[in-house]
Design a protein around this motif. Structure first.
Motif, PDB file in Angstrom:
ATOM      1  N   ASP A 646       0.811  -1.222   0.000  1.00 15.21           N
ATOM      2  CA  ASP A 646       0.000   0.000   0.000  1.00 15.21           C
ATOM      3  C   ASP A 646       0.842   1.268   0.000  1.00 15.21           C
ATOM      4  OD1 ASP A 646       0.992   0.174   2.567  1.00 15.21           O
ATOM      5  OD2 ASP A 646      -0.933  -0.152   3.553  1.00 15.21           O
ATOM      6  N   THR A 649       3.995   1.889   4.481  1.00 13.84           N
ATOM      7  CA  THR A 649       4.915   1.377   5.498  1.00 13.84           C
ATOM      8  C   THR A 649       6.189   0.859   4.842  1.00 13.84           C
ATOM      9  OG1 THR A 649       3.035   0.690   6.849  1.00 13.84           O
ATOM     10  CG2 THR A 649       5.179  -0.232   7.425  1.00 13.84           C
ATOM     11  N   ALA A 690      -0.208  -8.601   4.153  1.00 11.34           N
ATOM     12  CA  ALA A 690      -0.617  -9.095   5.471  1.00 11.34           C
ATOM     13  C   ALA A 690       0.509  -9.778   6.223  1.00 11.34           C
ATOM     14  CB  ALA A 690      -1.790 -10.062   5.314  1.00 11.34           C
ATOM     15  N   THR A 691       1.497 -10.258   5.489  1.00  8.63           N
ATOM     16  CA  THR A 691       2.578 -11.031   6.099  1.00  8.63           C
ATOM     17  C   THR A 691       3.925 -10.430   5.735  1.00  8.63           C
ATOM     18  OG1 THR A 691       1.250 -13.050   5.896  1.00  8.63           O
ATOM     19  CG2 THR A 691       3.605 -13.337   6.309  1.00  8.63           C
ATOM     20  N   ASP A 705       2.800 -11.590  11.352  1.00  9.76           N
ATOM     21  CA  ASP A 705       1.515 -10.966  11.049  1.00  9.76           C
ATOM     22  C   ASP A 705       1.702  -9.451  11.132  1.00  9.76           C
ATOM     23  OD1 ASP A 705      -1.115  -9.692  11.612  1.00  9.76           O
ATOM     24  OD2 ASP A 705      -1.847 -11.751  11.526  1.00  9.76           O
ATOM     25  N   VAL A 706       1.527  -8.763  10.007  1.00  8.63           N
ATOM     26  CA  VAL A 706       1.795  -7.329   9.965  1.00  8.63           C
ATOM     27  C   VAL A 706       0.841  -6.555  10.872  1.00  8.63           C
ATOM     28  CG1 VAL A 706       1.814  -5.295   8.459  1.00  8.63           C
ATOM     29  CG2 VAL A 706       2.795  -7.452   7.651  1.00  8.63           C
ATOM     30  N   GLN A 707      -0.402  -7.022  10.979  1.00 12.09           N
ATOM     31  CA  GLN A 707      -1.384  -6.308  11.785  1.00 12.09           C
ATOM     32  C   GLN A 707      -1.091  -6.442  13.276  1.00 12.09           C
ATOM     33  OE1 GLN A 707      -3.756  -4.494  10.245  1.00 12.09           O
ATOM     34  NE2 GLN A 707      -4.462  -3.654  12.189  1.00 12.09           N
ATOM     35  N   THR A 708      -0.877  -7.686  13.730  1.00  4.41           N
ATOM     36  CA  THR A 708      -0.660  -7.915  15.167  1.00  4.41           C
ATOM     37  C   THR A 708       0.804  -7.815  15.549  1.00  4.41           C
ATOM     38  OG1 THR A 708      -0.381 -10.313  14.908  1.00  4.41           O
ATOM     39  CG2 THR A 708      -2.642  -9.460  15.167  1.00  4.41           C
ATOM     40  N   ARG A 709       1.695  -7.904  14.522  1.00  2.83           N
ATOM     41  CA  ARG A 709       3.151  -7.857  14.735  1.00  2.83           C
ATOM     42  C   ARG A 709       3.651  -9.030  15.574  1.00  2.83           C
ATOM     43  NH1 ARG A 709       2.142  -1.561  15.897  1.00  2.83           N
ATOM     44  NH2 ARG A 709       1.712  -0.999  13.752  1.00  2.83           N
TER      45      ARG A 709
END
Length: 834
Positions: A646, A649, A690-691, A705-709
């Motif tokens: 996106d 980041t 996502a990963t 996991d990119v969201q939860t790290r």
């Protein structure tokens, strides 16, 4: 010193990038000179200089007293040199047998006191050299910094952490001990003119046709003016860049051509006034060309390099006409006898391995037969030179001696040894009566018959790497840290200073008529200078340092590359020309990526920064760009980097084993992921973002996991740390490549290994990437080949060869029809797949 260290340090700690660049520019010369003197190799010293400033950047906040910065910097430099030497088990006279814990555990002033009983160090000027042999360590250090470092007593005081009065006392004491040398000291003081300017000349490249006869050069392809297509390996359609310049240059005897050694071969230039252009590229050496020489009649060029082979080339056709084999190590020196019948070559090793015996070999040029081997040097041969009458051969070495030989009988005549330090060059005057010997601090002229001292040229700005006599013998040219100078050999007085190179000048050459001087710099440019006017004539560019990273733009129109000199380049794929140079990093670039919107470029470096650049290419000629934003203060140097799909980041991996997330818009750090126990080599986002995958020297690959790290799974199987990882276009498969000579495919969902690709057992893999449709895997190797593999069967499809150095990066064009491979040889090769 003009800039206040304390002020600069406070600005750096406050996040001011420009302040750090000022600090680097202020001390770079001193650090490089010190490292070069200790290590003995110019290029290794450059790397140590970069690593030193990286350490400074990382640890600056730990410096309790900014007023003591210069002394602290000296200790770091010494530690970096000691670590390099210890790793390679090299003996050196420049570093004492002191444990690094001792150096780190005491102030520099105490370290000096502890070293008073130990051996001397090399010095810049003849008078300093004489003083050193008679002075104790503390006085010796002051004299060295005063003359070689061109520092005032106040600056030395700050550097050593000793009072100014004590420095003045030591300097006075040293002078009193050698009262008769006082006039020499006064002369050195009066003529010392420090010059640390760093100017860049204009680009006057004019690609075109023709050679010294006015005829088209004999090229492989139909367009002799397009040097990006000269002498291409089979399957390649273009070459971006001329390779990494190795520094050695030579004029043809008629003065119309200049030969330039590079990592990919020998470039030939037309150097006639107003006709300057590329003429030809001689390829065939399998590794870097270190040295070259024209035969006296100008019909042959001899070359030698890292492949331990001597080659003879026909100047008119570019064809190889002879091969001499027998050296057991890198060829480091080469020269024709005056009658052209004999070729002298010398070899050696940067690491000075004890079991490698340096030697000079003599060859019969007509038959190719080995005539004799001359042994006696104990370290790398740096130069060989015949006397004008051919009766004597001189050889210089890192063992601090010059040996004189009878080339007819092979007998040793004499040894010249005046504690010069590592002798970098030796050459005869045109009449054969004078020998010029270059060593770290100066150039000494000796009477060839008696070996007695005639004059010492000791007012150079930095270490001297090379010397050359003008054809009339009245003038001597010297190449040093960033300048070229002309000297009157009768008086030793400077005549002219040529400025423009931004780094060291390891090779210079006079044209046969004496009107032009050519200089080759470690800044990867060759410059021509008009002797009469003292002005810059033209610059040959297009060379680059070892390529470390590579990326295609999303639209496939440009290629982005980074090199070990910290410089990025933007290339137009259609025209094959460089359209922009990216300058801002202070250490080599480890990763380059495009944002998905194609408008932004990110580059990561060992200087601990990520820099963001405008990716626009709407320019009509090459220009230099500065970064728009810098992300700094990573806990350790960046080893890898990836843009999230996106574009919001950036992920980086460091030597400390952490992964950091950064906001691509603000440059602010978002998060730190910990889990690896060794340095990271590569990070990659999955296509859906996502990963994140990270590969480490702890031999594992971790999926996050990119969201939860949080860690999703750990992939294990490599026996050495993976160097490169890549997701398949659908995100279901991860490919990894390693020095353990394997390429592996992993099931991302199951977190387990799918297959090991059937690779040759001898290749060590640096880079891996999927084709756009995912049916192929492309690999690059330290051992040079580029290879294709079928991802479904793991079977080998094809091998592409042509690079002379390890292939660090391989990338597909977005349409999958072309691949680009970037190499240590300083070039990018484009390969057509259909």
């Amino acid at each position: 010193m003009k800039n206040n260290d304390v002020e600069l340090i406070h600005r750096i700690l406050a996040g001011d990038d420009a302040a750090f660049e000022n600090l680097v520019n202020k001390y770079r010369k001193q650090v490089h000179s010190l490292a070069w003197r200790k290590i003995g190799d110019f290029h290794i010293a450059e790397e140590i200089t970069q690593d030193t400033f990286l350490k400074v950047y990382q640890n600056l906040s730990t410096l309790k007293n900014p007023n003591q910065f210069s002394g602290w910097l000296y200790v770091i430099t010494a530690n970096q040199c000691y670590a390099w030497l210890r790793k390679r088990r090299i003996e050196t006279e420049s570093l004492e047998d002191t444990g690094i814990d001792v150096i780190e555990g005491a102030a520099y002033s105490k370290y000096i006191a502890a070293e008073q009983a130990k051996g001397s160090i090399e010095t810049q000027r003849e008078v300093v050299k004489k003083l050193l042999s008679k002075l104790k360590e503390s006085d010796r250090t002051v004299i060295t910094l005063y003359y070689f470092g061109e520092m005032t007593c106040e600056e030395i005081s700050r550097f050593l952490g000793v009072s100014t009065s004590a420095i003045k006392s030591r300097l006075s004491r040293a002078r009193r001990r050698l009262k008769k040398e006082e006039p020499m000291i006064r002369e050195a003081l009066n003529n010392a003119k420090p010059d640390v300017r760093n100017l860049v000349g204009e680009n006057s490249d004019t690609p075109g046709r023709g050679n010294n006869t006015g005829q088209a050069s004999n090229q492989v392809l139909s367009d002799p003016g397009d040097y990006t297509r000269w002498r291409l390996p089979e399957g390649a359609k273009a070459r971006l860049g001329k390779g990494e310049m190795t520094g050695n240059i030579a004029f043809s005897p008629d003065g119309t051509r200049l030969a330039v050694g590079s990592a990919i071969g020998i470039w030939i230039y037309d150097v006639r006034l107003g006709e300057e252009k590329e003429l030809d590229l001689f390829t065939g050496d399998t590794e870097v060309v270190n040295v070259l020489a024209f035969s006296p009649d100008g019909t042959i060029i001899a070359s030698g390099g890292s492949d331990k082979t001597v080659r003879l080339w026909d100047v008119d056709t570019g064809k190889q006409v002879g091969t001499f084999m027998g050296h057991t190590w890198t060829i480091t020196a080469i020269a024709f006898s005056p009658d052209g019948s004999t070729l002298a070559t010398g070899n050696g090793s940067i690491e000075e391995i004890e079991k490698i015996v340096p030697e000079v070999r003599l060859w019969n040029v007509q038959t190719g037969e080995h005539i004799t081997t001359l042994t006696g040097h104990t370290k790398r041969i740096t130069c060989v030179a015949f006397s004008p009458d051919g009766s004597t051969l001189a050889s210089s070495s890192n063992d601090q001696t010059v040996q004189l030989w009878d080339p007819q009988t092979g007998e040793h005549k004499s040894t010249l040894n005046e504690n010069w330090g590592r002798v970098s060059s030796v050459t005869y005057s045109p009449d054969g009566k004078v020998l010029a010997i270059a060593y770290p601090d100066a150039v000494q002229l000796l009477d060839e018959q008696t070996g007695t001292h005639k004059i010492t040229i000791k007012e150079h700005n930095g270490d001297v790497f090379t010397v050359a006599f003008s054809p009339d013998g009245a003038t001597l040219a010297t190449g040093a840290y960033d300048t070229v100078r002309l000297w009157d050999i009768q008086t030793g007085d400077p005549i002219t200073t040529f400025e423009g190179h931004s780094r060291g000048v390891p090779s210079i050459a006079f044209s046969p008529d004496g009107s032009t001087l050519a200089s080759a710099g470690s800044d990867n440019t060759v410059r021509l200078w008009d002797i009469q006017t003292g002005k810059h004539r033209t610059t040959f560019k297009g060379y680059a340092g070892s390529l470390t990273s590579l990326a295609y733009s999303p639209n496939g129109k440009t290629i982005l590359s980074g090199n070990r000199n910290g410089v990025g380049s933007l290339w137009d794929v259609q025209t094959k020309q460089k359209i922009a140079t990216l300058k801002g990093h202070t250490n080599y670039i480890t990763a380059v990526v495009y944002a998905s919107d194609e408008n932004t470029i990110a580059t990561a470096g060992r200087d601990g920064t990520v820099r963001l650049w405008d990716a626009g290419n709407d320019v009509s000629q090459e220009h230099t760009r500065k970064p728009e934003t810098s992300i700094v203060k990573h806990p350790d140097a960046f080893r890898s980097m990836a843009y999230a799909p996106d574009g919001n980041t950036i992920a980086t991996g460091g030597r400390d084993g952490t992964v950091c997330f950064w906001d691509a818009q603000t440059g602010q750090q978002i998060a730190t992921l910990r889990g690896h126990t060794a340095a990271l080599n590569c990070v990659a986002f999955s296509p859906d973002g996502a990963t994140l995958a990270s590969a480490s020297n702890d031999k594992t690959i971790r999926l996050w996991d990119v969201q939860t790290r949080q860690i999703i799974t750990t992939l294990e199987g490599h026996t050495q740390g993976p160097n490169s990882i890549a997701f398949s276009p659908d995100g279901t498969t991860l490919a990894s490549a390693s020095d353990d000579k394997s390429v592996r495919l992993w099931d991302v969902r199951e977190g387990e290994q799918k297959t090991i690709i059937k690779t040759p057992p001898q290749l060590r893999y640096i880079s891996v990437v999927f084709s756009p449709n995912g049916d192929k895997v492309l690999t690059g190797s330290r051992d040079k080949p580029v290879q294709f593999w079928d991802t479904n069967t793991g079977e080998h499809i094809a091998t592409l060869t042509g690079h002379t150095g390890g292939v660090n990066n391989v990338v597909f064009s977005p349409d999958g029809n072309t691949i680009a491979s970037g190499s240590h040889d300083g070039t990018i090769l484009l390969w057509e797949l259909r």
